[in-house]
Design a protein around this motif. Structure first.
Motif, short mmCIF file in Angstrom:
data_model
loop_
_atom_site.label_atom_id
_atom_site.label_comp_id
_atom_site.label_asym_id
_atom_site.label_seq_id
_atom_site.Cartn_x
_atom_site.Cartn_y
_atom_site.Cartn_z
N LEU A 1 0.72 -1.38 -0.07
CA LEU A 1 0.04 -0.12 0.15
C LEU A 1 0.83 1.18 0.00
O LEU A 1 0.21 2.42 -0.17
CB LEU A 1 -1.02 -0.10 1.28
N HIS A 2 2.11 1.08 0.25
CA HIS A 2 2.99 2.64 0.45
C HIS A 2 4.49 2.37 -0.35
O HIS A 2 4.91 3.63 -0.45
CB HIS A 2 3.16 2.77 1.87
N GLN A 3 4.63 1.19 -0.77
CA GLN A 3 6.11 1.30 -1.84
C GLN A 3 5.53 1.19 -3.24
O GLN A 3 4.79 0.11 -3.43
CB GLN A 3 6.63 0.16 -1.02
N SER A 4 6.31 1.90 -3.92
CA SER A 4 6.16 1.79 -5.17
C SER A 4 6.90 0.56 -5.85
O SER A 4 7.89 0.36 -5.23
CB SER A 4 6.57 2.82 -6.17
N GLU B 1 4.14 -6.59 -7.55
CA GLU B 1 2.95 -6.19 -6.85
C GLU B 1 1.79 -7.44 -6.87
O GLU B 1 1.32 -7.91 -6.04
CB GLU B 1 2.16 -5.13 -7.27
N ARG C 1 -4.16 -1.70 -13.80
CA ARG C 1 -2.70 -1.93 -14.34
C ARG C 1 -2.13 -2.29 -15.45
O ARG C 1 -1.13 -2.34 -15.90
CB ARG C 1 -1.53 -2.40 -13.02
N ASP D 1 -3.87 6.00 0.31
CA ASP D 1 -2.47 5.07 0.07
C ASP D 1 -2.24 5.02 -1.38
O ASP D 1 -2.73 6.04 -2.11
CB ASP D 1 -2.92 3.85 0.74
N LYS D 2 -1.34 4.24 -1.69
CA LYS D 2 -0.78 4.10 -3.16
C LYS D 2 -1.88 4.02 -4.10
O LYS D 2 -1.85 4.65 -5.23
CB LYS D 2 0.36 3.11 -3.08
N PHE D 3 -2.86 3.04 -3.89
CA PHE D 3 -3.84 2.85 -4.72
C PHE D 3 -4.82 3.99 -4.65
O PHE D 3 -5.09 4.28 -5.94
CB PHE D 3 -4.59 1.23 -4.41
N GLN E 1 -4.36 6.95 -4.48
CA GLN E 1 -3.79 8.03 -5.40
C GLN E 1 -3.91 8.03 -6.61
O GLN E 1 -3.64 8.90 -7.41
CB GLN E 1 -2.42 8.45 -4.97
N GLU E 2 -4.44 6.61 -7.27
CA GLU E 2 -4.41 6.82 -8.75
C GLU E 2 -5.49 7.65 -9.49
O GLU E 2 -6.59 7.94 -8.71
CB GLU E 2 -4.71 4.95 -8.90
#
Ligand code: ADP
Ligand code: TYD
Length: 212
Positions: free
Chosen positions: A65-68, A74, A117, A161-163, A165-166
Motif C-alpha cells: 500500500l505504500h511502496q512503489s 505487486e 494496471r 494510500d498508493k492505490f 492516489q491513482e
C-alpha cells in the motif's frame, strides 16, 4: 467453498463470502453488519481482509500500500499474501465449519492489477490456479458506485494510500474489470448499487444473507 471432491463434509457447509469494489465504494462499511447477521443466524464467523489477514500478510500489505514496485512484483506479492492467508486462516476456518468473510480476495487482483494496471489476465489466472485451484468464494458482494461518488467519499474520509492516489482512468478500468467478472461469474456475484443510503443497502444485504 465451491465444488472440490477433496473437501470434507464440514467444509461443504461453511461458506466464503468476499466483499469487493473500488476504493470508496463503501464495502468496509457493511462488513460488520453482514458479520452480525451471520452470527445471529448461528454461524461462527471469521472476518478477515486482503492483502493481510496474517502477520506476514499484514507486513506485505504495508509494503503493497505504500511502496512503489514493478507491476508483476505487486501481483506476486498479492498472491504470496493470499497463499499465507488461505493456509493459515481461510482453509482452517472452513475446515472447522466456520464462515469466512473477507474484505477483498482474488477478484481484487483481477480488477486492480489486471483492469487498473493492465497486467495480462492470463498471468493472474496462472497465479490463481497455483494458489487456490479448488477454492472460490461462494458469494461475492460487489459494491458498485460511479467513480466520482467513490472519490468524494474517499476525499472526505482518509489520507490516500498508493492505490487511492491513482487517477480516474485507473479506477474506471478497475471498476470495468469488476463488472466484467460479475457478468462472467453470475452464480457467485451480487452487484450492489452502493450509491444509495446505507439503510437501503443493508436491507438488500439482509435479503441476500437470508437466501444463503
Ligand atoms: N452508502 C453510503 N452513503 C454515503 N457514504 C458512505 C456510504 N457507504 C460508505 N460511506 C462512507 O464512504 C467512506 C468510504 O467507505 P468505506 O466503507 O471505507 O469504503 P471502501 O471500504 O469500499 O473503500 C466512509 O467514510 C463511509 O462512511
Ligand atoms: C486484495 C487486493 C487489494 N488490492 C488493493 C485495493 C485497495 O486499494 C488496497 C487495500 O485494500 P482496501 O480493502 O481498500 O483497504 P482500505 O479500505 O483499508 O484502504 O489494496 C489490490 O490492488 N489487489 C489485490 O489483490
Amino acid at each position: 467453498m465451491n465444488q472440490s471432491n477433496k473437501l470434507s463434509k464440514t467444509m461443504k457447509t461453511a461458506k466464503l463470502i468476499t466483499f469487493e469494489g473500488i476504493d470508496g465504494a463503501g464495502k468496509s462499511t457493511h462488513i460488520p453488519f453482514v458479520v452480525s447477521l451471520l452470527e445471529t443466524a448461528g454461524h461462527t464467523v471469521v472476518s478477515t481482509r486482503e492483502p493481510g489477514g496474517t502477520e506476514l500478510g499484514e507486513q506485505l500489505r504495508a509494503l503493497l500500500l505504500h511502496q512503489s514496485m514493478h507491476l508483476e512484483t505487486e501481483a506476486l506479492l498479492m498472491f504470496a499474501a493470499r497463499r499465507e492467508h488461505i493456509a493459515q486462516v481461510i482453509a482452517p476456518a472452513l475446515e472447522r465449519g466456520d464462515w469466512v468473510v473477507s474484505d477483498r480476495f482474488t477478484d481484487a487482483s483481477f480488477a486492480y492489477q489486471g483492469g487498473g494496471r493492465k497486467l495480462a489476465l492470463a498471468k493472474l489466472e496462472a497465479l490463481e490456479k497455483w494458489v487456490h485451484p479448488d477454492l472460490q468464494p461462494d458469494l461475492t458482494l460487489l459494491f458498485d458506485v460511479p467513480l466520482e461518488v467513490a472519490r468524494s467519499r474517499l476525499d472526505a474520509a482518509r489520507d490516500p494510500d498508493k492505490f487511492e492516489q491513482e487517477k480516474a482512468d485507473f479506477f474506471a478500468n478497475t471498476r470495468a474489470e469488476y463488472l466484467r467478472r460479475a457478468a462472467e461469474f453470475p452464480a457467485r456475484f451480487r452487484v450492489i448499487n452502493s450509491n444509495r443510503p446505507i439503510e437501503e443497502i443493508q436491507a438488500e444485504l439482509s435479503g441476500i444473507v437470508q437466501s444463503l
